[in-house]
Design a protein around this motif. Sequence first.
Motif, PDB file in Angstrom:
ATOM      1  N   ASP A 128       0.812  -1.225   0.000  1.00 57.11           N
ATOM      2  CA  ASP A 128       0.000   0.000   0.000  1.00 57.11           C
ATOM      3  C   ASP A 128       0.839   1.266   0.000  1.00 57.11           C
ATOM      4  O   ASP A 128       0.372   2.324   0.406  1.00 57.11           O
ATOM      5  N   HIS A 129       2.087   1.158  -0.414  1.00 58.22           N
ATOM      6  CA  HIS A 129       2.986   2.324  -0.544  1.00 58.22           C
ATOM      7  C   HIS A 129       3.159   3.087   0.765  1.00 58.22           C
ATOM      8  O   HIS A 129       3.332   4.302   0.780  1.00 58.22           O
ATOM      9  N   ARG A 130       3.157   2.377   1.865  1.00 62.30           N
ATOM     10  CA  ARG A 130       3.434   3.019   3.149  1.00 62.30           C
ATOM     11  C   ARG A 130       4.936   3.231   3.276  1.00 62.30           C
ATOM     12  O   ARG A 130       5.736   2.409   2.829  1.00 62.30           O
ATOM     13  N   THR A 133       9.970   3.318   6.849  1.00 63.42           N
ATOM     14  CA  THR A 133      10.711   3.813   8.007  1.00 63.42           C
ATOM     15  C   THR A 133       9.809   4.471   9.040  1.00 63.42           C
ATOM     16  O   THR A 133      10.275   4.857  10.117  1.00 63.42           O
ATOM     17  N   ARG A 134       8.517   4.580   8.743  1.00 68.40           N
ATOM     18  CA  ARG A 134       7.582   5.245   9.652  1.00 68.40           C
ATOM     19  C   ARG A 134       6.613   4.273  10.322  1.00 68.40           C
ATOM     20  O   ARG A 134       5.733   4.704  11.074  1.00 68.40           O
ATOM     21  N   ILE A 135       6.749   2.991  10.028  1.00 71.32           N
ATOM     22  CA  ILE A 135       5.793   2.022  10.569  1.00 71.32           C
ATOM     23  C   ILE A 135       6.520   0.956  11.384  1.00 71.32           C
ATOM     24  O   ILE A 135       7.753   0.867  11.370  1.00 71.32           O
ATOM     25  N   SER A 136       5.752   0.136  12.089  1.00 71.29           N
ATOM     26  CA  SER A 136       6.333  -0.859  12.994  1.00 71.29           C
ATOM     27  C   SER A 136       6.931  -2.027  12.209  1.00 71.29           C
ATOM     28  O   SER A 136       6.565  -2.267  11.055  1.00 71.29           O
ATOM     29  N   PRO A 137       7.831  -2.785  12.845  1.00 76.44           N
ATOM     30  CA  PRO A 137       8.372  -3.969  12.169  1.00 76.44           C
ATOM     31  C   PRO A 137       7.289  -4.929  11.701  1.00 76.44           C
ATOM     32  O   PRO A 137       7.392  -5.495  10.610  1.00 76.44           O
ATOM     33  N   LYS A 138       6.258  -5.110  12.501  1.00 78.07           N
ATOM     34  CA  LYS A 138       5.159  -5.991  12.091  1.00 78.07           C
ATOM     35  C   LYS A 138       4.486  -5.470  10.828  1.00 78.07           C
ATOM     36  O   LYS A 138       4.172  -6.229   9.896  1.00 78.07           O
ATOM     37  N   GLU A 139       4.278  -4.168  10.759  1.00 77.57           N
ATOM     38  CA  GLU A 139       3.645  -3.563   9.593  1.00 77.57           C
ATOM     39  C   GLU A 139       4.561  -3.621   8.372  1.00 77.57           C
ATOM     40  O   GLU A 139       4.092  -3.832   7.241  1.00 77.57           O
ATOM     41  N   ILE A 140       5.862  -3.442   8.575  1.00 81.42           N
ATOM     42  CA  ILE A 140       6.819  -3.572   7.468  1.00 81.42           C
ATOM     43  C   ILE A 140       6.719  -4.961   6.861  1.00 81.42           C
ATOM     44  O   ILE A 140       6.637  -5.135   5.642  1.00 81.42           O
ATOM     45  N   GLU A 142       4.293  -7.044   6.905  1.00 83.31           N
ATOM     46  CA  GLU A 142       3.029  -7.204   6.187  1.00 83.31           C
ATOM     47  C   GLU A 142       3.078  -6.513   4.833  1.00 83.31           C
ATOM     48  O   GLU A 142       2.602  -7.048   3.828  1.00 83.31           O
ATOM     49  N   GLU A 143       3.672  -5.320   4.787  1.00 86.92           N
ATOM     50  CA  GLU A 143       3.796  -4.587   3.524  1.00 86.92           C
ATOM     51  C   GLU A 143       4.645  -5.352   2.507  1.00 86.92           C
ATOM     52  O   GLU A 143       4.429  -5.229   1.294  1.00 86.92           O
TER      53      GLU A 143
END
Length: 263
Positions: A128-130, A133-140, A142-143
């Motif tokens: 989703d083009h997040r 470097t601004r999101i959590s390791p878990k979110e990375i 998932e991305e």
Amino acid sequence: MPSLPWKMKRPLPGFHAVATISAAVALALPLTGCTTLHTTAPSAARADAEDAALRAGFGAVDCRKAKCIALTFDAGPSEHSARLLDILKEKKVPATFFLLGKRHIEKYPELVRRMAAEGHEVASHTWDHRILTRISPKEIREELRRPDEAIERLTGQKPTLMRPPQGRTDDTVHRIAREEGLAEVLWSVTAKDYQTDDSALITRRVLQQSSRDGIILLHDLYPGTVPAVPGIIDALKERGYVFVTVPQLLAPGKAEPGTVYRP
């Protein structure tokens, strides 16, 4: 025209409103925080390859000898991608596609299959083009995982390359990319085609910046980009360039997970 993620629309507060700044930042050292970005040039990847790989062969193009350049496209597939694939097929040019998942891979699965079937390298530009470097390791994670899983379902091949949105990366992204089996690929040429629909200007910008072992960044979702591609290809071929995918640019070396590649 298909609906694009809000980050991709003009004006784009999450993507293009800072595009000029972020494009420069993405190519500067360090990129974010106190992280120092260590990158590997394609020529170094080739030099580090084992002699056995040299003897085994790695395709028709030897970028140790040929004047190679890689054409890459971010943030597709889009309504323009079919025409782009027609152009690449006509010109006999391979490309590397860094695909978005949400509203792109999931909207144009047949184009993802076609990219792979026609010999292009299919890679990830996150789901989703997040900004990683601004999101959590878990979110990375998932991305990175979601587009890889979608691409593997469609093509039978799990991507080995990814391009972080806006080129933003750091030690945490490197670690997770390595664990997910992904190398990061930046660029050396940008037409800033997110700023203009002027195909002639896009062409001039690419030609002014191109050099051997270069990695060209374009976006096939913008209306001015695909019409510029034939002229870019013809002009660079006249200058003696050979177009290759990113893996071909590294050969006989191979992309190493967790490594960041940039000319």
